[in-house]
Design a protein around this motif. Structure first.
Motif, mmCIF file in Angstrom:
data_model
loop_
_atom_site.group_PDB
_atom_site.id
_atom_site.type_symbol
_atom_site.label_atom_id
_atom_site.label_comp_id
_atom_site.label_asym_id
_atom_site.label_seq_id
_atom_site.Cartn_x
_atom_site.Cartn_y
_atom_site.Cartn_z
ATOM 1 N N PHE A 24 -45.817 -9.048 -2.427
ATOM 2 C CA PHE A 24 -46.922 -9.948 -2.105
ATOM 3 C C PHE A 24 -46.378 -11.059 -1.189
ATOM 4 O O PHE A 24 -45.324 -11.625 -1.451
ATOM 5 N N GLY A 25 -47.129 -11.353 -0.118
ATOM 6 C CA GLY A 25 -46.719 -12.457 0.764
ATOM 7 C C GLY A 25 -45.570 -12.106 1.687
ATOM 8 O O GLY A 25 -44.852 -12.998 2.151
ATOM 9 N N ALA A 26 -45.400 -10.793 1.990
ATOM 10 C CA ALA A 26 -44.219 -10.367 2.747
ATOM 11 C C ALA A 26 -44.412 -10.387 4.261
ATOM 12 O O ALA A 26 -43.635 -9.779 4.988
ATOM 13 N N ARG B 61 -37.101 -6.509 -11.392
ATOM 14 C CA ARG B 61 -38.365 -7.232 -11.572
ATOM 15 C C ARG B 61 -38.248 -8.622 -10.948
ATOM 16 O O ARG B 61 -37.182 -9.250 -10.955
ATOM 17 N N ARG B 62 -39.353 -9.110 -10.367
ATOM 18 C CA ARG B 62 -39.419 -10.490 -9.847
ATOM 19 C C ARG B 62 -40.768 -11.068 -10.286
ATOM 20 O O ARG B 62 -41.820 -10.475 -10.012
ATOM 21 N N VAL B 63 -40.740 -12.237 -10.945
ATOM 22 C CA VAL B 63 -41.976 -12.852 -11.460
ATOM 23 C C VAL B 63 -41.938 -14.357 -11.200
ATOM 24 O O VAL B 63 -40.964 -15.039 -11.574
ATOM 25 N N GLN C 80 -44.803 -22.375 7.489
ATOM 26 C CA GLN C 80 -45.192 -20.995 7.162
ATOM 27 C C GLN C 80 -44.125 -20.422 6.239
ATOM 28 O O GLN C 80 -42.981 -20.896 6.255
ATOM 29 N N HIS C 81 -44.449 -19.361 5.537
ATOM 30 C CA HIS C 81 -43.439 -18.735 4.690
ATOM 31 C C HIS C 81 -43.630 -17.224 4.649
ATOM 32 O O HIS C 81 -44.697 -16.711 5.039
ATOM 33 N N CYS C 82 -42.608 -16.542 4.153
ATOM 34 C CA CYS C 82 -42.615 -15.075 4.138
ATOM 35 C C CYS C 82 -41.692 -14.591 3.020
ATOM 36 O O CYS C 82 -40.487 -14.890 3.030
ATOM 37 N N ALA C 83 -42.274 -13.877 2.049
ATOM 38 C CA ALA C 83 -41.473 -13.354 0.933
ATOM 39 C C ALA C 83 -40.635 -12.164 1.416
ATOM 40 O O ALA C 83 -41.129 -11.321 2.169
ATOM 41 N N GLN C 84 -39.403 -12.092 0.959
ATOM 42 C CA GLN C 84 -38.505 -11.005 1.345
ATOM 43 C C GLN C 84 -38.400 -9.963 0.231
ATOM 44 O O GLN C 84 -38.485 -10.307 -0.957
ATOM 45 N N ASP D 289 -35.567 -13.377 -1.579
ATOM 46 C CA ASP D 289 -35.571 -14.740 -1.029
ATOM 47 C C ASP D 289 -36.950 -15.038 -0.437
ATOM 48 O O ASP D 289 -37.763 -14.129 -0.205
ATOM 49 N N THR D 290 -37.212 -16.299 -0.167
ATOM 50 C CA THR D 290 -38.394 -16.684 0.608
ATOM 51 C C THR D 290 -37.919 -17.400 1.866
ATOM 52 O O THR D 290 -37.057 -18.290 1.776
ATOM 53 N N LEU D 291 -38.453 -16.998 3.011
ATOM 54 C CA LEU D 291 -38.137 -17.679 4.268
ATOM 55 C C LEU D 291 -39.225 -18.705 4.563
ATOM 56 O O LEU D 291 -40.414 -18.441 4.343
ATOM 57 N N TRP E 218 -45.465 -13.303 7.515
ATOM 58 C CA TRP E 218 -45.480 -14.762 7.722
ATOM 59 C C TRP E 218 -46.901 -15.318 7.639
ATOM 60 O O TRP E 218 -47.813 -14.823 8.302
ATOM 61 N N HIS E 219 -47.056 -16.367 6.859
ATOM 62 C CA HIS E 219 -48.387 -16.973 6.700
ATOM 63 C C HIS E 219 -48.270 -18.400 6.183
ATOM 64 O O HIS E 219 -47.224 -18.827 5.678
ATOM 65 N N SER E 220 -49.379 -19.105 6.307
ATOM 66 C CA SER E 220 -49.557 -20.402 5.650
ATOM 67 C C SER E 220 -50.659 -20.163 4.622
ATOM 68 O O SER E 220 -51.705 -19.593 4.959
ATOM 69 N N ASP E 221 -50.445 -20.555 3.386
ATOM 70 C CA ASP E 221 -51.351 -20.120 2.320
ATOM 71 C C ASP E 221 -52.808 -20.471 2.593
ATOM 72 O O ASP E 221 -53.144 -21.627 2.880
ATOM 73 N N TRP E 222 -53.628 -19.426 2.508
ATOM 74 C CA TRP E 222 -55.096 -19.536 2.580
ATOM 75 C C TRP E 222 -55.542 -20.345 3.806
ATOM 76 O O TRP E 222 -56.497 -21.116 3.735
ATOM 77 N N HIS F 48 -44.771 -17.968 -10.892
ATOM 78 C CA HIS F 48 -46.132 -18.473 -11.103
ATOM 79 C C HIS F 48 -46.461 -19.493 -10.031
ATOM 80 O O HIS F 48 -45.630 -20.349 -9.700
ATOM 81 N N ARG F 49 -47.679 -19.404 -9.523
ATOM 82 C CA ARG F 49 -48.028 -20.177 -8.331
ATOM 83 C C ARG F 49 -49.319 -20.956 -8.519
ATOM 84 O O ARG F 49 -50.296 -20.431 -9.057
ATOM 85 N N THR F 50 -49.312 -22.195 -8.063
ATOM 86 C CA THR F 50 -50.543 -22.990 -7.955
ATOM 87 C C THR F 50 -50.594 -23.550 -6.532
ATOM 88 O O THR F 50 -49.593 -23.549 -5.815
ATOM 89 N N GLU G 249 -49.946 -15.099 -10.857
ATOM 90 C CA GLU G 249 -48.624 -14.558 -11.151
ATOM 91 C C GLU G 249 -48.212 -13.649 -10.002
ATOM 92 O O GLU G 249 -48.883 -12.651 -9.722
ATOM 93 N N ILE G 250 -47.126 -14.021 -9.335
ATOM 94 C CA ILE G 250 -46.561 -13.190 -8.261
ATOM 95 C C ILE G 250 -45.562 -12.270 -8.952
ATOM 96 O O ILE G 250 -44.488 -12.723 -9.372
ATOM 97 N N ARG G 251 -45.935 -11.006 -9.100
ATOM 98 C CA ARG G 251 -45.108 -10.092 -9.905
ATOM 99 C C ARG G 251 -44.860 -8.800 -9.140
ATOM 100 O O ARG G 251 -45.757 -8.270 -8.481
ATOM 101 N N ILE H 249 -47.068 -24.587 -4.961
ATOM 102 C CA ILE H 249 -46.010 -24.789 -5.964
ATOM 103 C C ILE H 249 -45.703 -23.416 -6.558
ATOM 104 O O ILE H 249 -46.618 -22.699 -6.983
ATOM 105 N N LEU H 250 -44.434 -23.043 -6.558
ATOM 106 C CA LEU H 250 -44.041 -21.716 -7.039
ATOM 107 C C LEU H 250 -42.899 -21.891 -8.034
ATOM 108 O O LEU H 250 -41.892 -22.550 -7.717
ATOM 109 N N HIS H 251 -43.086 -21.320 -9.216
ATOM 110 C CA HIS H 251 -42.105 -21.491 -10.294
ATOM 111 C C HIS H 251 -41.539 -20.136 -10.688
ATOM 112 O O HIS H 251 -42.290 -19.220 -11.043
HETATM 113 C C1 SIN Z 1 -46.330 -16.332 -1.495
HETATM 114 O O1 SIN Z 1 -46.573 -15.971 -0.361
HETATM 115 O O2 SIN Z 1 -46.973 -17.227 -2.037
HETATM 116 C C2 SIN Z 1 -45.225 -15.678 -2.285
HETATM 117 C C3 SIN Z 1 -43.890 -16.125 -1.846
HETATM 118 C C4 SIN Z 1 -42.796 -15.428 -2.610
HETATM 119 O O3 SIN Z 1 -43.078 -14.679 -3.538
HETATM 120 O O4 SIN Z 1 -41.644 -15.648 -2.255
#
Ligand code: SIN
Length: 284
Positions: free
Chosen positions: A93-95, A266-268, A255-259, A124-126, A97-101, A270-272, A81-83, A112-114
């Motif tokens: 979390f994830g703020a 609140r922002r919630v 790659q991605h980066c949470a903003q 936003d997510t970049l 730039w990265h490629s997961d794990w 769910h990620r797999t 849970e990304i909360r 997958i992010l819901h």
């Molecule tokens: C993540 O890096 O998996 C989170 C991305 C996000 O919350 O936008």
């Protein structure tokens, strides 16, 4: 039900509607896979999935990836849970730039992010296109970079001294720092995508900590230049979320980066992740 696809600029990113992710035929799963390989980041608005349905959808794309360093939700070891709470002072979390794990020997192919709760502003997510970043380099530099192996590690965020390890009670996500985060894994700095055969620049500012063939200072300078290059505006797609939207991206070329920008809200989500292969570079 017919699937509609609206692509973003340069075909990097697409919104897919007219499909119910809780009830997919095999042919629709194949169609989604093909769209995902083409556009690298797919979003599906108006998808109402509970944990079991998110898990079932993930398994239609492949086996679960492994989720270290973050406590999963109860009864679902593969769902994080990304909360972030309205008054939470730590950075999202994830703020960075990265490629997961990417420090794993076989990093996840997909994430997958819901979205469950999306703030009215910010959050936003970049996403940055690793294929386009590599293609934009000169032929000489491409050839040189293909001779290098990048060193990846989880130490910056997840060692006991890592920046995610702090925060304590102020953080609503439970981070599990560990000495295993000090391990180093080598991957090619340029990666051949195992399904598309395309080549992507594959370094990221969170987990890439060095280059095997270069002294630390030289490696740091080169990596700093590559990090900056890979997230230039021309390679980036900004994703604006809606509640109940599900997004899939391809960690093998993105790659991605949470903003941030949503303090007080609140922002919630769910990620797999979907398991991937050992990265390789095909040179022939
Ligand atoms: C993540 O890096 O998996 C989170 C991305 C996000 O919350 O936008």
């Amino acid at each position: 039900m017919s699937v509609a696809v609206a692509a973003e600029a340069n075909d990097f990113g697409a919104t897919v509607s007219g499909v119910d992710l809780t009830n997919l035929h095999d042919s629709q799963v194949e169609q989604i896979r093909a769209l995902w390989l083409k556009h690298q980041v797919l979003s599906f608005p108006e998808q109402r999935l509970n944990h079991d349905q998110l898990a079932a959808f993930t398994l239609q794309l492949g086996a679960f990836g492994l989720e270290p360093y973050v406590a999963p939700v109860r009864d679902h070891e593969h769902i994080l849970e990304i909360r972030r709470e309205p008054d939470e002072a730590v950075q999202p979390f994830g703020a960075s730039w990265h490629s997961d794990w990417s420090f794993q020997p076989e990093p996840p192919a997909a994430t997958i992010l819901h979205a469950k709760i999306i703030p009215p502003v910010g959050g936003d997510t970049l996403y940055a296109d690793g294929y386009a970043a590599f293609a934009a380099l000169s032929a000489d530099e491409q050839d040189y970079l293909k001779t290098l192996r990048a060193l990846h590690s989880a130490r910056r965020p997840y060692s006991h001294q890592g920046y995610q390890a702090g925060g304590g009670d102020q953080r609503s996500m439970t981070i599990l720092p560990s000495d295993s985060a000090l391990e180093i894994v080598e991957h090619p700095l340029v990666r051949t995508h195992p399904e598309t055969g395309r080549q992507a620049l594959w370094v990221n500012a969170v987990y890439t900590v060095g280059i095997k063939e270069l002294d630390e200072d030289v490696a740091s300078q080169l990596l700093a230049r590559l990090f900056a290059h890979s997230i230039e505006d021309r390679f980036v797609y900004r994703h604006r979320w809606q509640t109940n939207m599900l997004t899939i991206w391809d960690n093998r070329c993105v790659q991605h980066c949470a903003q941030g920008g949503y303090d007080g809200h609140r922002r919630v989500l769910h990620r797999t992740t979907v398991a991937g292969d050992r990265p390789f570079l095909r040179t022939a």
